[in-house]
Design an enzyme around this catalytic site. Structure first.
Site, PDB file in Angstrom:
ATOM      1  N   THR A 130      43.156  37.094  36.490  1.00  0.00           N
ATOM      2  CA  THR A 130      41.646  38.308  36.895  1.00  0.00           C
ATOM      3  C   THR A 130      41.529  38.178  38.183  1.00  0.00           C
ATOM      4  O   THR A 130      42.173  37.266  39.200  1.00  0.00           O
ATOM      5  CB  THR A 130      40.456  37.026  36.291  1.00  0.00           C
ATOM      6  N   TYR A 132      37.435  28.367  32.999  1.00  0.00           N
ATOM      7  CA  TYR A 132      38.299  29.175  32.736  1.00  0.00           C
ATOM      8  C   TYR A 132      39.306  30.145  33.734  1.00  0.00           C
ATOM      9  O   TYR A 132      40.146  30.736  33.866  1.00  0.00           O
ATOM     10  CB  TYR A 132      36.832  30.743  32.160  1.00  0.00           C
ATOM     11  N   HIS A 133      38.369  29.768  35.310  1.00  0.00           N
ATOM     12  CA  HIS A 133      39.556  31.195  36.367  1.00  0.00           C
ATOM     13  C   HIS A 133      40.570  30.155  36.636  1.00  0.00           C
ATOM     14  O   HIS A 133      41.161  30.730  37.068  1.00  0.00           O
ATOM     15  CB  HIS A 133      37.957  31.058  37.034  1.00  0.00           C
ATOM     16  N   LYS A 149      43.488  30.432  34.617  1.00  0.00           N
ATOM     17  CA  LYS A 149      43.751  31.879  35.282  1.00  0.00           C
ATOM     18  C   LYS A 149      45.000  30.809  35.891  1.00  0.00           C
ATOM     19  O   LYS A 149      46.319  31.686  36.325  1.00  0.00           O
ATOM     20  CB  LYS A 149      43.130  33.046  35.069  1.00  0.00           C
TER      21      LYS A 149
END
Length: 382
Positions: free
Chosen positions: A144, A181-182, A185
């Protein structure tokens, strides 16, 4: 090629599986169907009705003559994943199978732990499965643009040359993720880069922008093949929320000042980018990063464009600023590089008025499915 699409029942994975199948690849979907269960948890839904995965693949075979195999299971269960690899022996593994919502990861401790354990451990299992059962398999991993955050310098594609005290080196671009969440990643990226170095795995990290759009040529073939459209404050992106708010006569709600700027791309470009990566694999031992987006917009720009199209469609809606539930820079510099996919042949589909109008008309047709209580944020970072 034999291609596994993990997360192939989801918003990005489903149209990707259909597109690759149409291109003649032997496609297998792996999914645990948890996204459908999360809809129930959140008392939410897709604006478009979504058929069961079995119905979807059966209809695809009926219309195209192509078979898509399905395995229902979890990447966190290594015995299951190992059996998938033994049966398929894939040439490429397209990894969409992660919890993808920043707000969902910020609900509470339980959801943060679930997001990171599901994403990081599942991805680590995939790396081990490639090492043990398909060492030539090319990992195509959905990252992302949110890994980078909003630095006050240009965002390069994965790496940046640094000069420090008279010495230079090419280093991974610094990450400033904005949610648990980030962060998951970012952990994935580090694990993949390490696995490439020690085991010679070939991997492409697609740092994808915010995806918009409704249809691909394949999902338009029949209502059973329709893709999902999220609109709520947890899984709905700003553009989707704004369009669906307009459809039901709700104010278009902008978080904070509205200067937050993000990279975007059309779902039609998502499927093409995966194809480009598959057809041009990374070298053995290479951890390659592509910034996968075509343009960028501020939240204010999106709100104004949706308001304009809504008025043309006879809907009178206001743009309203509300308190930002997130901790983020609201006015910042943003300039990101995205040359690698274009150099390999990507021809972008841009965010035109007609694209917005198309999504809006579908939202209006299905507005009885939109739960009004869900169009405002319910989760805070604070």
């Amino acid at each position: 090629m034999k291609i596994i699409v993990a997360g192939g029942d989801g918003f990005c994975g489903w149209p990707t599986a259909l597109y690759l199948s149409k291109q003649g690849h032997e496609v297998t979907i792996v999914d645990n169907l948890v996204r459908r269960k999360i809809d129930n948890e959140l008392n939410s839904n897709s604006v478009t009705p979504i058929a069961a995965l079995e119905e979807r693949v059966a209809k695809w075979k009926e219309l195209s003559g192509n078979t898509i195999r399905t395995f229902i299971g979890d990447l966190n269960h290594y015995d299951f994943l190992r059996e998938v690899f033994r049966q398929i022996n894939p040439d490429a593994f397209v990894h969409f199978a992660e919890q993808r919502s920043a707000p969902y990861s910020m609900i509470d401790r339980e959801h943060a732990v679930y997001t990171q354990s599901n994403n990081v451990i599942g991805n680590l299992n995939v790396l081990y499965a490639i090492k043990e059962f398909a060492p030539e398999c090319h990992l195509i991993k959905l990252g992302t643009m949110g890994e980078y955050g909003t630095p006050n310098i240009d965002i390069e594609e994965g790496y940046i040359e640094i000069e420090h005290k008279g010495r230079k080196d090419l280093l991974p671009y610094p990450k400033q993720p904005g949610s648990f969440y980030h962060l998951s990643k970012v952990h994935d990226s580090h694990n993949i880069m390490f696995a490439c170095k020690i085991w010679g795995i070939r991997a492409t990290d697609l740092n994808q922008g915010v995806v918009y759009g409704l249809h691909t040529e394949e999902t338009k073939m029949d209502p059973v093949l329709a893709n999902r459209v999220d609109y709520d404050g947890v899984y709905g992106t700003a553009l989707n929320r704004f369009i669906n708010q307009a459809a039901i006569g709700h104010d278009i709600t902008v978080y904070g000042s509205g200067g937050q700027t993000r990279a975007f791309l059309n779902i039609e470009d998502t499927v093409r980018c995966v194809e480009i990566a598959a057809e041009n694999p990374a070298d053995q031992g290479e951890f390659r990063v592509f910034n996968q987006f075509t343009e960028w917009f501020s939240v204010n720009e999106l709100a104004e464009r949706v308001q304009k199209i809504a008025k043309e469609e006879g809907l009178d809606t206001r743009v309203k600023k509300i308190e930002n539930p997130r901790i983020e820079a609201e006015d910042h510099y943003y300039n990101a590089i995205n040359t690698k996919l274009r150099d390999l042949g990507l021809e972008p589909h841009l965010l035109t008025d007609e694209v917005i109008r198309d999504i809006l008309r579908v939202a209006i047709e299905n507005k009885e499915r939109i739960i009004e209580d869900n169009v405002l944020p319910s989760i805070t970072w604070k």
